[in-house]
Motif scaffolding. Structure first.
Motif, PDB file in Angstrom:
ATOM      1  N   SER A 139      18.089  36.432  49.378  1.00  0.00           N
ATOM      2  CA  SER A 139      17.770  37.134  50.614  1.00  0.00           C
ATOM      3  C   SER A 139      16.261  37.343  50.761  1.00  0.00           C
ATOM      4  CB  SER A 139      18.509  38.477  50.671  1.00  0.00           C
ATOM      5  OG  SER A 139      18.014  39.387  49.704  1.00  0.00           O
ATOM      6  N   LYS A 140      15.568  37.590  49.640  1.00  0.00           N
ATOM      7  CA  LYS A 140      14.119  37.740  49.710  1.00  0.00           C
ATOM      8  C   LYS A 140      13.448  36.396  49.977  1.00  0.00           C
ATOM      9  CE  LYS A 140      11.766  40.772  49.273  1.00  0.00           C
ATOM     10  NZ  LYS A 140      11.201  41.673  50.310  1.00  0.00           N
ATOM     11  N   ALA A 141      13.982  35.324  49.417  1.00  0.00           N
ATOM     12  CA  ALA A 141      13.437  33.997  49.707  1.00  0.00           C
ATOM     13  C   ALA A 141      13.561  33.691  51.198  1.00  0.00           C
ATOM     14  CB  ALA A 141      14.166  32.940  48.882  1.00  0.00           C
ATOM     15  N   ALA A 142      14.713  34.036  51.765  1.00  0.00           N
ATOM     16  CA  ALA A 142      14.915  33.817  53.198  1.00  0.00           C
ATOM     17  C   ALA A 142      13.894  34.603  54.011  1.00  0.00           C
ATOM     18  CB  ALA A 142      16.334  34.211  53.594  1.00  0.00           C
ATOM     19  N   SER A 143      13.638  35.848  53.615  1.00  0.00           N
ATOM     20  CA  SER A 143      12.666  36.655  54.362  1.00  0.00           C
ATOM     21  C   SER A 143      11.264  36.068  54.245  1.00  0.00           C
ATOM     22  CB  SER A 143      12.686  38.108  53.879  1.00  0.00           C
ATOM     23  OG  SER A 143      12.155  38.252  52.575  1.00  0.00           O
ATOM     24  N   ASP A 144      10.908  35.551  53.064  1.00  0.00           N
ATOM     25  CA  ASP A 144       9.610  34.897  52.897  1.00  0.00           C
ATOM     26  C   ASP A 144       9.476  33.708  53.838  1.00  0.00           C
ATOM     27  OD1 ASP A 144       9.412  36.704  50.822  1.00  0.00           O
ATOM     28  OD2 ASP A 144       9.048  35.210  49.264  1.00  0.00           O
ATOM     29  N   HIS A 145      10.538  32.924  53.942  1.00  0.00           N
ATOM     30  CA  HIS A 145      10.508  31.751  54.810  1.00  0.00           C
ATOM     31  C   HIS A 145      10.359  32.155  56.274  1.00  0.00           C
ATOM     32  CE1 HIS A 145      11.158  29.143  51.508  1.00  0.00           C
ATOM     33  NE2 HIS A 145      12.455  29.345  51.357  1.00  0.00           N
ATOM     34  N   LEU A 146      11.021  33.244  56.671  1.00  0.00           N
ATOM     35  CA  LEU A 146      10.872  33.720  58.043  1.00  0.00           C
ATOM     36  C   LEU A 146       9.424  34.128  58.320  1.00  0.00           C
ATOM     37  CD1 LEU A 146      14.095  35.899  58.404  1.00  0.00           C
ATOM     38  CD2 LEU A 146      13.630  33.732  59.558  1.00  0.00           C
ATOM     39  N   VAL A 147       8.831  34.859  57.397  1.00  0.00           N
ATOM     40  CA  VAL A 147       7.449  35.296  57.579  1.00  0.00           C
ATOM     41  C   VAL A 147       6.521  34.091  57.704  1.00  0.00           C
ATOM     42  CG1 VAL A 147       5.524  36.491  56.436  1.00  0.00           C
ATOM     43  CG2 VAL A 147       7.806  37.516  56.442  1.00  0.00           C
ATOM     44  N   ARG A 148       6.708  33.118  56.851  1.00  0.00           N
ATOM     45  CA  ARG A 148       5.891  31.903  56.915  1.00  0.00           C
ATOM     46  C   ARG A 148       6.076  31.195  58.259  1.00  0.00           C
ATOM     47  NH1 ARG A 148       3.700  27.633  53.778  1.00  0.00           N
ATOM     48  NH2 ARG A 148       4.165  25.582  54.692  1.00  0.00           N
ATOM     49  N   ALA A 149       7.317  31.082  58.705  1.00  0.00           N
ATOM     50  CA  ALA A 149       7.604  30.372  59.951  1.00  0.00           C
ATOM     51  C   ALA A 149       6.988  31.081  61.151  1.00  0.00           C
ATOM     52  CB  ALA A 149       9.111  30.238  60.133  1.00  0.00           C
ATOM     53  N   TRP A 150       7.001  32.422  61.157  1.00  0.00           N
ATOM     54  CA  TRP A 150       6.422  33.155  62.290  1.00  0.00           C
ATOM     55  C   TRP A 150       4.904  32.982  62.342  1.00  0.00           C
ATOM     56  CZ3 TRP A 150      11.269  33.115  62.556  1.00  0.00           C
ATOM     57  CH2 TRP A 150      11.961  33.708  63.607  1.00  0.00           C
ATOM     58  N   HIS A 151       4.294  32.703  61.204  1.00  0.00           N
ATOM     59  CA  HIS A 151       2.862  32.379  61.200  1.00  0.00           C
ATOM     60  C   HIS A 151       2.626  30.977  61.742  1.00  0.00           C
ATOM     61  CE1 HIS A 151      -1.304  31.996  59.992  1.00  0.00           C
ATOM     62  NE2 HIS A 151      -0.989  30.898  59.302  1.00  0.00           N
ATOM     63  N   HIS A 152       3.357  30.017  61.205  1.00  0.00           N
ATOM     64  CA  HIS A 152       3.080  28.620  61.578  1.00  0.00           C
ATOM     65  C   HIS A 152       3.556  28.293  62.989  1.00  0.00           C
ATOM     66  CE1 HIS A 152       1.393  26.966  57.860  1.00  0.00           C
ATOM     67  NE2 HIS A 152       2.114  27.899  57.259  1.00  0.00           N
ATOM     68  N   THR A 153       4.603  28.949  63.456  1.00  0.00           N
ATOM     69  CA  THR A 153       5.118  28.668  64.792  1.00  0.00           C
ATOM     70  C   THR A 153       4.402  29.479  65.866  1.00  0.00           C
ATOM     71  OG1 THR A 153       7.303  28.157  63.898  1.00  0.00           O
ATOM     72  CG2 THR A 153       7.175  28.659  66.246  1.00  0.00           C
ATOM     73  N   TYR A 154       4.207  30.768  65.609  1.00  0.00           N
ATOM     74  CA  TYR A 154       3.690  31.659  66.636  1.00  0.00           C
ATOM     75  C   TYR A 154       2.252  32.124  66.390  1.00  0.00           C
ATOM     76  CZ  TYR A 154       8.714  31.968  67.570  1.00  0.00           C
ATOM     77  OH  TYR A 154      10.026  31.675  67.834  1.00  0.00           O
ATOM     78  N   GLY A 155       1.732  31.837  65.208  1.00  0.00           N
ATOM     79  CA  GLY A 155       0.370  32.261  64.904  1.00  0.00           C
ATOM     80  C   GLY A 155       0.242  33.679  64.421  1.00  0.00           C
TER      81      GLY A 155
END
Length: 353
Positions: free
Chosen positions: A161-177
């Protein structure tokens, strides 16, 4: 103003206390107050006008939008998480809800708020996500320590679950800045830790003459980090970290669990001797946790090289401070170990031969 989520938990409460003491900038503290969230940990700042406590869930998008609009924080530090592996094995659903869905809701609320900020405030804004070394999986005895580039291989519902949250945080940076920062830390210890975790559990059980449960052979190795050092690392990453980057935070202190237990017992023998004999007599080996990772180790050279952070405490100084704090704060420990907590300890350890 900063917004801290999960600021009544172990690491979050230590961070809020240290922040107000060392920095002095006002804090809005959002915490759901589940079993591990404890306002008694924040009793010393109960009347401090710089601390605004709000009971609520990071999954409540309406509440998040209202808090962001009203307080206009310049940064968010996300500690909010379910974090105990054993509990995740018994009941993974809450971990998925808080750590995955909750993080998603928080990111979306923050993205909406951040997008509407004036240019200068938008550029200076930061979202710092606090995570764990457990997302990297388990190491063999001779494997190199985890770096920021290590592959994610989570082995428990908690770490997944923490890995999933890390991936979400990364994606919100790369997708939305969204200007995010992530810290993956090793095992923390210190004041205000809920007594289901190894060190406070050993202290409390030993003081009461109860068995000290050690999983398997006790040779599972962890990298131990004093919580005050972790809080200092988070402040430094927030101050100077590069948006989109991850920073591993460790104590450079690999020790097997059985050695931790023996060290705590030795300190208790010195500081609070038991007429019945050495506290180590209470050590009891129990059946191992399902899928128990054998070794974690953090390579923290990046944060030292780029941001100049390194731990101030050795394990010897940190563990002595920790044991002494629990001895001096038995009322706090007694108040958090409710009937529900005692039922949990029995369900987790009672049936292990």
């Amino acid at each position: 103003m900063i917004l801290v989520t999960g600021g009544a938990g172990f690491i979050g409460a230590n961070f809020v206390l240290d922040w107000l003491h060392d920095i002095g900038e006002p804090v809005v503290n959002l915490d759901k107050l589940t079993y591990a969230g404890n306002l008694e940990s924040l009793a010393s700042i109960a009347s401090d006008s710089r601390h605004v406590f709000v009971r609520g869930d990071i999954g409540d998008s309406a509440l998040l939008a209202e808090l962001l609009a009203r307080h206009k924080p310049r940064a968010i530090i996300n500690f909010a998480a379910e974090s105990h592996v054993d509990r995740s094995i018994h009941g993974p659903g809450e971990f998925m809800q808080t750590n995955v869905v909750g993080t998603f809701q928080l990111l979306e609320a923050v993205r909406s708020y951040w997008s509407d900020l004036p240019d200068a405030e938008r550029s200076a804004f930061r979202f710092l996500h606090v995570s764990t070394d457990e997302v990297y999986g388990s190491l063999g005895p001779a494997d190199l320590a985890f770096t920021e580039n290590s592959r994610y291989e989570p082995n428990s519902p908690y770490s997944a679950s923490k890995a999933a949250s890390d991936h979400l945080v990364r994606a919100w940076h790369h997708t939305y800045g969204l200007p995010v920062l992530t810290c993956n830390c090793s095992n923390n210890y210190g004041p205000y830790q809920f007594p289901e975790k190894l060190i406070p559990l050993v202290i409390q059980n030993a003081l009461q003459g109860k068995s000290l449960p050690v999983y398997g052979d006790g040779r599972q190795v962890r990298d131990w980090l004093y919580v005050g050092d972790h809080c200092g690392a988070i402040r430094r990453v927030l101050e100077a970290g590069r948006p989109g980057d991850t920073y591993n935070v460790g104590g450079s202190c690999e020790k097997p669990n059985i050695e931790i237990v023996q060290t705590v017992c030795g300190l208790l023998d010195e500081l609070r001797p038991d007429a019945a004999g050495p506290h180590a007599r209470l050590v009891t080996h129990v059946a191992d946790r399902p899928g128990h990772d054998r070794r974690y180790a953090i390579d923290a050279r990046k944060i030292e090289r780029e941001l100049g952070w390194r731990p101030a405490e050795t394990f010897e100084t940190g563990i002595r401070k920790t044991v002494q704090w629990y001895l001096d704060n038995q009322a706090w420990a007694a108040n958090v170990t409710s009937g529900a907590y005692r039922d949990w300890i029995e369900s987790n350890y009672g049936g292990r031969a």
